[in-house]
Design an enzyme around this catalytic site. Sequence first.
Site, mmCIF file in Angstrom:
data_model
loop_
_atom_site.group_PDB
_atom_site.id
_atom_site.type_symbol
_atom_site.label_atom_id
_atom_site.label_comp_id
_atom_site.label_asym_id
_atom_site.label_seq_id
_atom_site.Cartn_x
_atom_site.Cartn_y
_atom_site.Cartn_z
ATOM 1 N N HIS A 433 0.840 -1.200 0.000
ATOM 2 C CA HIS A 433 0.000 0.000 0.000
ATOM 3 C C HIS A 433 0.870 1.242 0.000
ATOM 4 C CE1 HIS A 433 0.651 1.349 4.199
ATOM 5 N NE2 HIS A 433 0.831 0.070 4.444
ATOM 6 N N CYS A 434 0.289 2.377 -0.441
ATOM 7 C CA CYS A 434 0.953 3.674 -0.339
ATOM 8 C C CYS A 434 0.126 4.528 0.611
ATOM 9 C CB CYS A 434 1.096 4.322 -1.708
ATOM 10 S SG CYS A 434 -0.458 4.669 -2.535
ATOM 11 N N ALA A 435 0.083 5.833 0.396
ATOM 12 C CA ALA A 435 -0.607 6.714 1.335
ATOM 13 C C ALA A 435 -2.111 6.480 1.366
ATOM 14 C CB ALA A 435 -0.327 8.176 0.974
#
Length: 490
Positions: A433-435
């Site tokens: 995942h990212c932000a």
Amino acid sequence: MKGYMQKFAQSLMLPISILPVAGLLLGIASFIDSGAINGKGNGVAIFLANGGLSVIDNLPILFAVGLAFGMSKDKNGAAALSGLVSFLVVTNVLKTESMAKVLHVAPDKVDLSFTGISNVFIGIICGLVTAAIYNRFKDTKLPTAFSFFSGKRLVPILSAAAMLVISLLLMWLWPPVYNGLVSFGEMISKLGPLGAGLYGFFNRLLLPFGLHHALNQVFWFDIAGINDISNFWSSTGEKGITGRYQGGLFPIMMFGLPAAALAIWKNAEKRNKKVVGSLMLAAGIASFVTGITEPLEFSFLVVAPMLFGIHAVLTGISMFIAATFHWTAGFTFSAGLIDYLLSLSIPIANKPLMLLLLGLIMGVVYFVVFDFAIRTFNLKTPGRDGLMEEAAKVSEDDNSVNSGASGQAKVSNKTKLIYEAIGGEDNIEAIDHCATRLRLTLKDTGIVDQDKIKKSGALGNKIISDKNIQIIIGTDVQFTADELMQMNKE
């Protein structure tokens, strides 16, 4: 290749996410004494400014370490250490003093490009090469006599050796590459406000693929000599020019996108307005305060790509107008209220209050254009696709526990639906995942049930390739990712 580029863009977020700390320190220092950034005036302010500059001035190292860590398969600290080793090798071998000794010439006779060898571009190369070495050799077993250096201990050794070879190549390749990048930056700079507008347009167009981060490197950091972020926060450069690749984004993220959220809520079906309102309110606040726009942008990207095209054009127009009138402000993370307020105390900021006026205008434009487009073309924005009621039901039950033995970690209905929609354990290869986004590698994205993903309450999804898919969750994405990983282990 697309999956690799997605992971690359995500890994860039790790070093970039450190910048708000530097911005906070520099903002406070400048508020106390505007001369602190240049080492003058109040001692406390200078102390704080030096703390902020310690991050800004060492971005290349952060990129080398952050990318090596982020691109490694198991996010191991040995990869990060090896990234640091790689960076130290190449920058010390190719610095001006070292090259003068190698070439047996005076330091002032060495190509000027080597004075800029410690830059983000080199940091990126070091990080990517190191991660590739780590992923390939982290489990290598050596003969018994050398077994101490097996596995992860072998990686920094191989990284150092690889960077010596790359340094040899860079001795000949770096001058033309560096000078070419400088020429590219100069070409964009010569386009003036038009260049800023084109940058804003392509910045948004690349967002769905996560590749906007790669484009940002050219303008925000010291790859092509523009270095807009560092020069702004260190208050060096030209007033009204430095910050032109940042200033025009504030009206979009603080006013334009929240106004778009209002238009989406207005056009939602009556029975869905409550659910859509809570969704748009949260996404709008995130955009306004922090500049995190993905939850809002992805809410209409997939279901109404026409709106996203309009959004990209309007972003370019905002950047063009701000650059034309030399209205500048800067950010360390994104163009939200927090960074805007911090940048007001930076001496090189030019007429930043005018960005608020532009923001109000862009807010009206966004609302009118989005409202018109949604109604005229019957675009299926949130609340108009018949799925919001089911999403609301899922949201209400988000705290329900996953069936199974007592004592297991809680898993929300949202996560369970996503898990089922992507094919479960048999189809999952990697979860990341990212932000704001889940970044999933699957065996086959063709079997993904996109309707079920919508029913889960996710803000949107995009299939990148036959093996990669992104699902937009929001700023609490980490918890969904953790739950998916938990389910995938059971």
